[in-house]
Design an enzyme around this catalytic site. Sequence first.
Site, short mmCIF file in Angstrom:
data_model
loop_
_atom_site.label_atom_id
_atom_site.label_comp_id
_atom_site.label_asym_id
_atom_site.label_seq_id
_atom_site.Cartn_x
_atom_site.Cartn_y
_atom_site.Cartn_z
N GLU A 79 0.84 -1.21 0.00
CA GLU A 79 0.00 0.00 0.00
C GLU A 79 0.87 1.26 0.00
O GLU A 79 0.57 2.24 -0.69
CB GLU A 79 -0.92 0.01 1.22
CG GLU A 79 -2.02 -1.04 1.13
CD GLU A 79 -2.84 -1.17 2.41
OE1 GLU A 79 -4.00 -1.54 2.32
OE2 GLU A 79 -2.30 -0.91 3.50
N LYS B 281 -12.60 6.33 13.29
CA LYS B 281 -11.18 6.20 12.97
C LYS B 281 -10.46 7.55 12.92
O LYS B 281 -9.24 7.61 12.82
CB LYS B 281 -11.00 5.49 11.63
CG LYS B 281 -11.37 4.01 11.67
CD LYS B 281 -11.18 3.38 10.32
CE LYS B 281 -11.32 1.87 10.36
NZ LYS B 281 -11.12 1.27 9.05
C1 5RP Z 1 -4.67 -2.98 5.18
C2 5RP Z 1 -5.03 -1.60 5.56
C3 5RP Z 1 -6.48 -1.27 5.57
O1 5RP Z 1 -6.70 -0.24 4.66
C4 5RP Z 1 -6.85 -0.85 6.95
O2 5RP Z 1 -6.51 -1.90 7.83
C5 5RP Z 1 -8.35 -0.53 7.07
O3 5RP Z 1 -9.06 -1.70 6.88
P1 5RP Z 1 -10.63 -1.78 7.07
O4 5RP Z 1 -11.22 -0.91 6.03
O5 5RP Z 1 -10.95 -3.24 6.92
O6 5RP Z 1 -10.95 -1.29 8.46
O7 5RP Z 1 -4.23 -0.77 5.85
O8 5RP Z 1 -3.30 -3.18 5.32
#
Ligand code: 5RP
Length: 227
Positions: A104, A122
């Site tokens: 990412e 968040k």
């Molecule tokens: C994966 C990530 C995801 O984007 C992050 O964990 C958010 O995930 P979710 O939308 O399932 O809460 O960084 O490595």
Amino acid sequence: MNPKELVGRKAAEYVQDGMVVGLGTGSTAYWFVDEVGQRVKNGELPNIVGVPTSKQTEMQARELGIPLAQLDEVNSIDLLVDGADECLRSMSGIKGGGGAHLIEKIVAENSHEIIWIVTEEKVVDYLGAFPLPVEVIQTGSWNIFRAFENAGMNPSFRKKGKDSLFVTDSGNYIIDLHLGRIDQPQQVAHELKTMVGVVEHGLFINYPNRILVAKNDGTVEVIEGQQ
Ligand code: 5RP
């Protein structure tokens, strides 16, 4: 519509035909990828190319019929849409809850524009309540773990099921640091980056240009970064 679906589908409105689009990972990005797939199917986006940030997203995008390329096959990415685990209004955050933060971050580094999609809980004042993921090479990972322990960083190895360790798409382990509150993210990022065996950490400092926040009242707030 649940908040993750709402914000994921909303983010797909930013995709225009002809774009190279970074496809994020996680349960929020899932809905973005799904909406892009629907728009490809109904002929609105005949010329887009998706660059997935994980094997999981690649599989989903393939099933939806989104034309795909690997990062090395494109010069750059026009727009990346991805989730986050925690974020500040000042455009930094923690990623890696799904264990995909290495790819990412590489995709993000090659993207002209980045949108994060999150639900409202968040968005925080301080990072660190969410454990900070650190991807480490398997060899010597226990030594790194002990170094984290000695530094009071409360590490735990990411597990898969009861008995096995989680292995990333790149074949590494993840150590989660339970830091509580990170007052100096830049300093923590620097310390982690200089440790031999650490591949990448989940602190993303000044990455997104825009954050879409799904509110519990069914609206989406758009936080704009400085251009
Ligand atoms: C994966 C990530 C995801 O984007 C992050 O964990 C958010 O995930 P979710 O939308 O399932 O809460 O960084 O490595």
